[in-house]
Enzyme design. Structure first.
Site, PDB file in Angstrom:
ATOM      1  NE  ARG A   1      -6.138  -3.235   1.209  1.00 46.95           N
ATOM      2  CZ  ARG A   1      -6.284  -2.788   2.085  1.00 46.95           C
ATOM      3  NH1 ARG A   1      -5.433  -1.681   2.727  1.00 46.95           N
ATOM      4  NH2 ARG A   1      -7.346  -2.931   2.950  1.00 46.95           N
ATOM      5  CB  ALA A   2       2.006  -3.461  -0.936  1.00 51.28           C
TER       6      ALA A   2
END
Length: 680
Positions: free
Chosen positions: A274-275
């Protein structure tokens, strides 16, 4: 901008403004979490953003704010007429005490059963569609509501299901949460779901603080006039947001920038992917906000500073942040090498000289590039490493300096007996809105969880008298039954820690602090409130009043000095006073008292008798308690076991406290039995 972001004396306000504006340009970034101390204009900045957002076109009469150009085909109010209207973007605020139905909406169960009609009352997610959803004190919001909120933000839709009847509607909004870390942290899983995070703090510069007061007083005296002074600047920002939105699809995220993003996330050991995605979207939005169509290294760096700090936390005791020197090294390592006229790939002459001068090969050499600077300030050797202890002041006579805690471990489950009705959590059994169904009752107020079988059973005997003639079931409100459910609650875990000289003997205090730290970590995971009472010398003190911030408790524990006599009775009486006050503030939250001691009582007159009488107060009120026996050595007096008997609780040794320990099975706190394995 200054109208709505007036607090220039707030450190981190520039980052906050940028993070909010980037989400206004690209809501798919995933929202902003604003962390900071009280009184730092967190809420003011968020509310100001609503006035800067462009107006939106909506279908006339649609409760879900459908876009007339691309209406939601699954909208409960569809199909739509072609008429539309323009209105300002909304900012919808979610109260901390909101129910699930208030957030996602509710179905009229009675009409659904009797008429087969999906009569749906929209919730706050529908109101916030194409606007801002703001959650103040998001860290105090119940976990299941945060999960629903973040799921809707990630999917762009809200799903409401009640006993086989389901409704779906679009829910795309800019999610903003604010929190004060002193009141407790969000779980790492929830932190990760916020796209960006910023830290804000009040400036200590007097001139800046004076400007805050001036602007606030000017606004209070003439709100309309104050706003008019900044109207032109607001209009410029609003137009810039519109231009950046239009430019966003044209921005190119090159392979070099994408490699830097992936390398940065890998270098900082960020979990999941997700980052990487958030950084890519943020860097793209930064380029669009700057009016560019290409993502540069500076965009990647700024995106990392906004998207990664909160994803570095592994537990509540880790401080958020990012090593900027390491970030710069990573970006430089994976930067694309500049291409020049001497590059053999461009057909120029190949140069083996690492430092070509003006008279070098080809006569067109460039001066050598400057070496990258090392860590700023040049004093890195002067700063202690994070694992080094900081020199402390000399302790007073009879007092030892604070010792470091041993490594925390996973503890056994300690729970309060019986069935509670406190705040949702993960420790003790309780009646909750979520969990396994255990029965049915008549609803008190709005029906939230229908018990279908009980409802049908209540309505069935009356079908003939109600004139039923077809296959449908004639259901009235008196027939509806609410499902009763059993789940888990969070408790107040009050630690009563012996910091006397006997605990410091044989280096036991490090192990004791490690055990309490482990219990604090367990309390964080189970969504408990915690408090800390310590006793040593001649008195006891409340080191930390009951709070949701377990990291604050860990900080107080780490700096706890030891030494002196053992006023056990004073510690118990102080804990009893804390519980009495907390019972008035939060009567539904049941307490669990954890006394960490070797059981000795040496402070004051008749210390043993006084301690016994204080302990029996807990037993008389049925307060659940555990004594963590810290006694070591071959010869043991068993005093902690006797204390547990008088408290009406149970005793465990430090070894038995470990979850992987064979000795001592997991047990509930037996407030009535008063048994003690140590006494045995």
């Amino acid at each position: 901008m200054s109208t709505h972001f007036p607090f220039t004396a707030v450190v981190g306000q520039d980052d906050l403004q940028l993070a909010l504006l980037l989400n206004a340009v690209s809501p798919r970034i995933g929202g902003v979490l604003v962390r900071g101390e009280k009184g730092t204009a967190k809420s003011t900045a968020v509310r100001a953003l609503a006035a800067l957002l462009p107006e939106v076109e909506v279908v006339v009469g649609c409760r879900f704010s459908c876009d007339p150009v691309k209406p939601d085909p699954a909208c409960p109010d569809g199909p739509h007429e072609p008429a539309f209207e323009t209105r300002p973007s909304r900012m919808v605020e979610l109260p901390v005490g909101a129910s699930e139905d208030r957030l996602v909406g509710a179905l009229d169960i009675e009409r659904a059963l009797s008429e087969g009609v999906k009569a749906f009352e929209p919730g706050l997610l529908a109101d916030a569609h194409r606007g801002i959803l703001y959650v103040d004190e998001v860290n105090l919001l119940h976990d299941h509501l945060v999960d629903l909120l973040l799921d809707a933000a990630a999917m762009g839709a809200s799903y409401v299901e009640r006993e086989g009847v389901s409704v779906r509607h679009a829910a795309r909004f800019l999610l903003v949460g604010t929190m004060n870390p002193e009141e407790g942290e969000l779980r790492p899983q929830l932190l990760d779901r916020f796209g960006l995070t910023v830290e804000v703090a009040a400036s200590r510069e007097p001139d800046q603080r004076v400007e805050v007061v001036r602007r606030r007083l000017a606004y209070d005296d003439d709100p309309a006039g104050f706003a008019a002074r900044w109207a032109d600047e607001e209009a410029d920002v609003r137009q810039r947001i519109v231009a950046a939105r239009e430019l966003l699809p044209s921005v190119v995220l090159g392979d070099g920038a994408l490699l830097q993003i992936a390398a940065t996330c890998a270098a900082f050991e960020v979990d999941g992917m997700r980052a990487d995605i958030v950084m890519a979207r943020t860097a793209t939005a930064l380029a669009a906000w700057a009016g560019r169509t290409e993502v540069l290294a500076e965009d990647v760096r700024r995106a990392a500073l906004l998207a990664l700090p909160h994803r570095r936390r592994r537990n509540p005791f880790d401080a958020p942040g990012l090593d900027e020197d390491k970030l710069d090294e990573t970006l430089e390592e994976f930067a694309e090498p500049p291409r020049n006229s001497n590059d053999p790939r461009d057909g120029g002459p190949e140069d083996d000289d690492p430092n070509p001068g003006p008279d070098g090969p080809g006569g067109g050499g460039q001066p050598p590039a400057p070496e990258p600077e090392g860590p700023r300030g040049g004093d890195s050797d002067a700063r202690p490493e994070s694992g080094d202890s900081v020199p402390a002041q000399a302790p007073a006579a009879g007092e030892q300096s604070a010792v470091r805690a041993a490594e925390p471990f996973r503890t056994k489950v300690l729970s309060v007996p019986g069935l509670g009705e406190g705040a949702a959590g993960r420790r003790s059994r309780a009646r909750t809105e979520h969990g396994r169904t255990t029965g049915a009752r008549r609803p008190r107020g709005t029906l939230t969880k229908l018990h279908l079988a009980a409802t049908v059973q209540a309505a069935a005997p009356h079908q003939r008298t109600r004139g039923r003639s077809g296959p449908g079931l004639v259901v009235r409100r008196d027939d509806l039954r609410q499902a009763t459910r059993e789940g888990r609650e969070g408790n107040l875990v009050l630690f009563v820690v012996d910091a006397s000289g006997s605990m410091a003997a044989r280096q036991r205090m490090g192990a004791v602090k490690g055990a309490v730290l482990s219990l604090l970590l367990d309390a964080y995971q189970r969504r408990d409130k915690v408090g800390l009472v310590t006793f040593r010398g001649s008195a006891a003190e409340v080191a930390l009043p009951p709070t949701s911030s377990v990291d604050a408790a860990a900080a107080r524990l780490e700096s706890l000095p030891t030494g002196g006599r053992t006023p056990l009775a004073a510690g118990l009486l102080k804990a009893h006073d804390v519980l009495r006050v907390e019972r008035l503030r939060d009567p539904a939250r049941r307490p669990l008292v954890v006394v960490v001691t070797d059981g000795r009582a040496t402070g004051g007159p008749e210390p043993v008798a006084l301690a016994g009488r204080a302990a029996r107060l807990f037993a008389a009120e049925g307060l659940a308690s555990v004594v963590v026996d810290c006694e070591t050595g071959h010869v043991r007096l068993g005093l902690a076991g006797r204390l547990a008997n008088e408290l009406g609780g149970t005793a465990v040794t430090l070894d038995e406290l470990r979850a992987d320990s064979i000795a001592g099975l997991v047990r509930d706190v037996q407030g009535s039995q008063g048994t003690s394995r140590r006494a045995a």
